[in-house]
Structure formats: C-alpha cells, structure tokens
Design an enzyme around this catalytic site. Structure first.
Site, PDB file in Angstrom:
ATOM      1  N   CYS A  89       0.603  -1.000   0.321  1.00  0.00           N
ATOM      2  CA  CYS A  89       0.492   0.311   0.107  1.00  0.00           C
ATOM      3  C   CYS A  89       0.830   1.281  -0.107  1.00  0.00           C
ATOM      4  CB  CYS A  89      -1.121  -0.228   1.303  1.00  0.00           C
ATOM      5  SG  CYS A  89      -2.246   0.990   1.156  1.00  0.00           S
ATOM      6  N   HIS A 194      -3.685  -4.485  -0.522  1.00  0.00           N
ATOM      7  CA  HIS A 194      -3.332  -4.857   1.130  1.00  0.00           C
ATOM      8  C   HIS A 194      -3.793  -6.257   0.785  1.00  0.00           C
ATOM      9  CE1 HIS A 194      -4.299  -1.823   3.469  1.00  0.00           C
ATOM     10  NE2 HIS A 194      -4.148  -0.679   2.429  1.00  0.00           N
ATOM     11  N   GLU A 196      -2.809  -9.033   2.781  1.00  0.00           N
ATOM     12  CA  GLU A 196      -2.854  -9.671   3.938  1.00  0.00           C
ATOM     13  C   GLU A 196      -4.882  -9.464   4.419  1.00  0.00           C
ATOM     14  OE1 GLU A 196      -3.076  -5.226   4.919  1.00  0.00           O
ATOM     15  OE2 GLU A 196      -2.103  -6.180   3.198  1.00  0.00           O
TER      16      GLU A 196
END
Length: 220
Positions: A89, A194, A196
């Site tokens: 990011c 992102h 994750e």
C-alpha cells in the site's frame, strides 16, 4: 512493536517486516503467520540485513511515513538491501521517486526512496468516490510475485493516490483511470492493494513472495 530475534529463529528463511510504527503491522504479520512463515517485526539493522526477504508496510501519508523512516535512520539501509523487498500500500508508494501526498505539511512534493523511478499522484477517479476502497480486479504480468494469479483476480484496495501506468508497472487496475496495482524494479517491488486482506489471492501472492526469498537464498 519491535520483536527481538531469538535463538530459535533462523535467519536462513526469515521474513522481516520493517517496524515503521504504522498501524497495519500486526495484520501483515498475521497474514504471513497463517502461511507458517518465520516472520518478525523489527527495526534492527542487522536483523533486516540478514533476512531472506523484507516487507515495507505503510498507512497514512507519504510525508509522515518518510519522516518515520528518517527518524529511525532506515532510509539508507532500505536502499542498500539486495534481497526481495516488497512495499505494501503506502509502502509501495514510498519506493517511488516523489509523491504529492504531503498531508498539509508543505506544498512541495515528498521525496521518497527513489528505488522505482515513477511518481505518485492523485488518483483520477472520474467522479467515483474516493478513497478507492474495496475489491477490484487486477491484470498481472509474468513477474514471480504473480505466479498462479489469473487476470481478473480480485484484491482489496484502500487508497486515493496512485502510481501511473509505466514501464515499471507489474500489475494494473482501473478505478476511473487505469493505474499501477503493483510496481517494481530489480529486487524492489510493491503492491498498491492489501494482500493481507485479499483472501486466497492475497495469500497466494504472499506465498510467491516467500518463495522468491527462498529462491534467492538457495541460488547464492
């Protein structure tokens, strides 16, 4: 937040998330732990240098993030790394040359790490709401980070600034305008989204990153 490398931790396949003090450190670490990775958060120079791979996370503004790196004397260390380094990011944007996301600190563009020669500017959403937040599709290159990732796969974005499409684009997406969903040069690369938070696709990308570090170590 910095974790101390202990005797049971092997540096041969260690993933270090640089402790920039940003808010998403734990979520990134947990994503790697779900893949059974040997991962720690650290700002220790020797630990970072010895890692098989390094993650540069970031949330907030480019100005504040670069100030945090300066305060921790991490800028020259990051530039000197030779293992795979992935920005996430804002961490991706920090790899660029300049950013106009100064957060009201000044009217001058923020000097970033200069590791990928592109500049960060406002995302032209063509009237769509900002920030660009939620799931969107990506078109990917044959970079090792995207092995097994199909064009049109969905990942999770939260951003209002972007890197333009350029020769350093590794993946692209469209929200109003087309922009770089990933950029890279040499051993430095980053993703605007992102991983994750991007379910199975994100997990596969992180797994590919783990493999890249292992491949580099075994080839040396």
């Amino acid at each position: 937040m910095t974790q101390i490398l202990n005797a049971s931790s092997s540096t041969n396949d260690l993933t270090v998330i640089i402790d920039t003090g940003c808010a998403n450190l734990s979520s990134v670490r947990f994503a790697f732990e779900r893949l059974n990775a040997n991962v720690i958060v650290s700002a220790d120079f020797d630990v970072i240098r010895s890692a098989a791979r390094v993650v540069l996370p970031g949330v907030g503004t480019a100005g504040a993030a670069m100030d945090a790196l300066k305060q921790k004397n991490l800028i020259e260390l990051i530039k000197s790394l030779t293992q795979p380094v992935m920005g996430v990011c804002l961490g991706m944007q920090m790899l660029a040359s300049l950013s106009n996301e100064h957060g009201g600190r000044s009217e001058q563009d923020i000097t970033c790490l200069g590791l990928v020669p592109t500049d960060i500017g406002d995302l032209d959403s063509k009237g769509l709401p900002l920030p660009h937040m939620g799931w969107n599709q990506i078109e990917v290159s044959d970079h090792p980070l995207f092995v097994g990732i199909e064009n049109g796969s969905y990942v999770y974005f939260v951003h209002s600034y972007r890197a333009p499409i350029s020769e350093y684009t590794l993946a692209s997406s469209t929200y109003g305008e087309s922009f770089s969903a990933a950029i890279g040069k040499g051993n430095f690369f980053g993703v605007q989204f992102h991983p994750e938070k991007s379910a199975k696709v994100g997990a596969k990308i992180l797994q590919n990153f783990l493999q890249m570090g292992l491949n580099m170590r075994t080839s040396q």
